[in-house]
Design a protein around this motif. Structure first.
Motif, PDB file in Angstrom:
ATOM      1  N   VAL A  75      -4.596 -12.660 -23.040  1.00  0.00           N
ATOM      2  CA  VAL A  75      -5.417 -11.527 -23.282  1.00  0.00           C
ATOM      3  C   VAL A  75      -5.648 -11.305 -21.864  1.00  0.00           C
ATOM      4  N   THR A  76      -5.563  -9.793 -21.435  1.00  0.00           N
ATOM      5  CA  THR A  76      -6.170  -9.632 -20.035  1.00  0.00           C
ATOM      6  C   THR A  76      -6.983  -8.346 -20.165  1.00  0.00           C
ATOM      7  N   GLN A  77      -8.136  -8.567 -19.343  1.00  0.00           N
ATOM      8  CA  GLN A  77      -9.021  -7.407 -19.146  1.00  0.00           C
ATOM      9  C   GLN A  77      -9.307  -7.049 -17.718  1.00  0.00           C
ATOM     10  N   GLY A  78      -9.383  -5.833 -17.515  1.00  0.00           N
ATOM     11  CA  GLY A  78      -9.673  -5.280 -16.017  1.00  0.00           C
ATOM     12  C   GLY A  78      -8.234  -5.289 -15.243  1.00  0.00           C
ATOM     13  N   ASP A  79      -7.261  -4.972 -15.877  1.00  0.00           N
ATOM     14  CA  ASP A  79      -6.097  -5.064 -14.915  1.00  0.00           C
ATOM     15  C   ASP A  79      -5.965  -4.125 -13.727  1.00  0.00           C
ATOM     16  N   SER A  80      -6.739  -2.989 -14.064  1.00  0.00           N
ATOM     17  CA  SER A  80      -6.959  -1.826 -13.111  1.00  0.00           C
ATOM     18  C   SER A  80      -7.750  -2.123 -11.992  1.00  0.00           C
ATOM     19  N   THR A  81      -8.369  -3.083 -12.011  1.00  0.00           N
ATOM     20  CA  THR A  81      -9.507  -3.660 -10.940  1.00  0.00           C
ATOM     21  C   THR A  81      -8.630  -3.844  -9.816  1.00  0.00           C
ATOM     22  N   GLU A  82      -9.022  -3.379  -8.562  1.00  0.00           N
ATOM     23  CA  GLU A  82      -8.237  -3.225  -7.337  1.00  0.00           C
ATOM     24  C   GLU A  82      -8.978  -4.316  -6.376  1.00  0.00           C
ATOM     25  N   LEU A  83      -7.991  -5.251  -5.683  1.00  0.00           N
ATOM     26  CA  LEU A  83      -8.396  -6.040  -4.762  1.00  0.00           C
ATOM     27  C   LEU A  83      -7.555  -5.908  -3.347  1.00  0.00           C
TER      28      LEU A  83
END
Length: 690
Positions: free
Chosen positions: A397-405
């Motif tokens: 399960v993945t969460q916050g895939d759109s969080t940028e780094l």
């Protein structure tokens, strides 16, 4: 008319296709990534028509490009995939897990073939006959006589060919330069511990004058698997694998030697055209120079060399540059006729310039920011293969895939996250029968989450497995001679797994138990200015939290003064600051060992004037301002003379431009043109504890 047609053909044949190679390699890589993602998400029981059509289009696009450029081996393999996928989308066949497996393995083989073409023929030569036979069998509605053999190790990223069996070959391994070259000999122990890894011996004495160590490796493992294994001992930039020539006794035709590649039939739309290879043989030297400057590209070569940016971000950047130019021109005109009455106008212009510069800085940085999905998408395939190998059932399960780094951080954090995810599957998640006996679902869950917290990004790897055993960790620590009293807090016990060589695995395998890994994970994360925290509940699972700055290039900081010199502290590590009188200080263990009581906690005090031997001139007064900083959950106090303020600074690599300096992580240029050192808080905290 015949002559006209012939002339037209010559005009087409005269096209220099090598100029388009790099675009093809990038688009092929994207199509293969998309194909793999769709295959991993497919519902075998009721496959959606659009999903099947999308998978077919991915393979068809790769085949069309490969045929255009004359990469016959790529075109032939994708042709076999296309035949199977076409029957699936026409509902002539029902998808099975075996079909998904062989299609995934074919995708790995295609990546290996593309890397060889991109490198001008350098790299692994893999046997794809078994894959093509398996694809044909499935397309004919028959299960293959024998499944395609799974690779010995699981790839860290989808770009690595994980499931293709390669022939034995001889390689030259170079390690270094090292201050102590004999450290490289420890790699030989891996070949003794891991069965079937191959042979390992020094080359020509093994040591060069410049601190390099050279070894001969004969193995069937892929380059990417070897480098992944070796990088747990040495940084990747200190490792190089090169083909070993016949002069070292590994001749073509010898037992185990790679067989020469046979010429394959032409498969191009421009067969025989100048600039297009006539078969699947290595690309011409001119093409290799254009497509890949280095002889052996890494699996992530395409990711490292290009960065796709949305049009909106570029438009915003252009607009800000225009505003900056206008403001600069206004200031230049104002300064030519500067009078006291115009000071107010100049001050307003400077304020505009500062605002526009800050906006421009943030806009440029946003171009380097890429979503965490780039990293997260690497793990479903890896976990699928690893879970099958360990006979476990795992849901990812993945969460916050759109969080940028920042792109630079994404490239460096991938390996540590890979190790953490593999640890969760190997050590954390139990076997299905064991989970059912404990009252759990037989399917374990591994969650990878990312979120922004202030000026940092928090990445968490958690599982619902068995968690860490306090008693087991304490016992293992004492066996290794580590001081581990029963009075240690849970957090201190969990941190024992970061000790060098610490492993709780009972059996050494190619997945775990070599005594390397978690210490390297922490060191790599710390080198990025990050921290690692562990939470665990025995029988219920554990969580590893990695906190990183948003970017390596710019950071929010606090500047302090010591004897007239300016030093920079990362604001994320600063807890508080206060003035403390000498009467409230306690001396322990000698004149230089001091602690200060902050509420109910005693913190060690480090005097920066002593650490850096800063000369104090004239009547410069020594202050007693203390700045409390934190690293890895441990706090300490730094004694400084003055707090100069908070600001954003551009981080420069001091080691690359000067040399490594103890307790310094980098440098920056201040507004007055002077250079200020950025302090390594983690190093200072370690110093205070010894």
């Amino acid at each position: 008319m015949a002559d006209t047609h012939l002339d037209s053909g010559r005009a087409d044949a005269g096209i220099d296709l090598t100029q388009f190679y790099q675009v093809f390699f990038e688009e092929a890589g994207e199509n293969l990534d998309r194909l793999e993602q769709l295959l991993l998400e497919i519902d075998i029981a009721s496959a959606d028509d659009e999903v099947l059509n999308s998978i077919f289009r991915c393979a068809h696009s790769v085949k069309g490009g490969a045929a255009t450029f004359g990469f016959a081996d790529v075109a032939q393999l994708t042709h076999q995939m296309e035949t199977l996928l076409d029957k699936l989308r026409r509902h002539e066949l029902q998808p099975t897990s075996g079909m998904v497996d062989v299609l995934l393995q074919a995708g790995d083989a295609l990546r290996a073939q593309l890397l060889r073409h991109q490198g001008g023929g350098a790299g692994e030569v893999c046997d794809i006959e078994a894959l093509q036979a398996a694809l044909r069998s499935h397309a004919n509605g028959q299960a293959p006589a024998a499944p395609v053999e799974r690779a010995a190790t699981v790839a860290a990223a989808p770009a690595a060919p994980a499931a293709v069996t390669c022939e034995a070959r001889a390689l030259e391994l170079r390690v270094g330069p090292l201050d102590h070259p004999e450290q490289a000999d420890s790699l030989g122990e891996l070949f003794k511990e891991i069965a079937d890894l191959g042979t390992f011996e020094p080359l020509d004495g093994g040591r060069d004058a410049d601190g390099l160590r050279r070894f001969k490796v004969v193995t069937t493992s892929s380059d990417s698997d070897l480098l992944e294994l070796f990088s747990f001992h040495f940084p990747p930039d200190m490792l190089a694998l090169l083909p070993l020539g016949p002069g070292y006794g590994f001749h073509a035709g010898a037992p185990g030697a790679p067989a020469p590649a046979e010429a394959e039939p032409e498969f191009g739309f421009f067969d025989g055209a100048p600039g297009a290879p006539s078969s699947g043989a290595p690309v011409a030297a001119a093409a290799a120079q254009r497509a890949a400057p280095t002889a052996k590209p890494s699996a992530a070569a395409a990711d490292a060399s290009t960065l796709r940016v949305s049009v909106e971000k570029v438009d915003q950047l252009i607009n800000l540059v225009g505003e900056l130019v206008i403001t600069q021109a206004m200031l230049a005109q104002t300064t030519r006729k500067l009078e006291p009455a115009m000071m107010q106008q100049m001050a307003a212009g400077l304020a505009d310039l500062e605002r526009n510069t800050r906006d421009l800085q943030e806009s440029v940085m946003s171009i380097r920011m890429i979503p965490m999905s780039v990293v997260f998408n690497r793990f479903p395939r890896m976990l699928r293969d690893l879970a099958a190998k360990l006979e476990k059932k795992v849901e990812f399960v993945t969460q916050g895939d759109s969080t940028e780094l920042d792109k630079g951080l994404v490239e460096k954090i991938t390996d540590p996250l890979t190790h953490l995810v593999r640890n969760s599957c190997d050590h954390g998640i139990e076997l299905p029968a064991e989970r059912v006996a404990r009252g759990k679902s037989e399917i374990g869950t591994i969650t990878l989450a990312a979120s922004h917290q202030g000026g940092s990004i928090l990445i968490e790897v958690r599982d619902d497995g068995k968690g860490l055993s306090r008693d087991k960790l304490l016992k293992k620590a004492r066996e290794k001679g580590i001081d581990a009293p029963d009075s240690m807090t849970d957090a201190e016990v969990w941190s024992l797994i970061f000790a060098p060589g610490f492993s709780t695995a009972e059996v050494v395998t190619d997945v775990s138990g070599r005594g390397v890994g978690m210490d390297v994970v922490k060191r790599n994360i710390t080198s990025l200015g990050g921290t690692v925290e562990i939470e665990s509940s025995e029988g219920h699972g554990m969580s590893v939290k990695v906190r990183l700055p948003l970017t390596l290039a710019i950071m929010d900081s606090m500047s302090v003064a010591v004897a007239g010199e300016t030093y920079i502290l990362s604001l994320s590590s600063v807890v508080e600051s206060f003035s403390q009188s000498e009467q409230q200080m306690l001396t322990v263990g000698g004149a230089n060992g001091q602690v200060v009581r902050v509420r109910d906690e005693y913190l060690p005090v480090v005097d920066l004037e002593q650490v850096f031997a800063v000369p104090r001139h004239g009547a410069q007064a020594k202050s007693s301002i203390l700045v409390v900083v934190e690293s890895g959950g441990v706090r300490m106090a730094l004694r400084v003379d003055e707090l100069l303020g908070q600001q954003q600074v551009v981080v420069k690599n001091l080691e690359a431009n000067y040399r490594k300096v103890d307790f310094v992580s980098g440098a920056t240029i201040l507004g007055d043109g002077n250079v200020a050192l950025i302090l390594d808080v983690d190093g200072l905290v370690r110093r205070s504890r010894h």
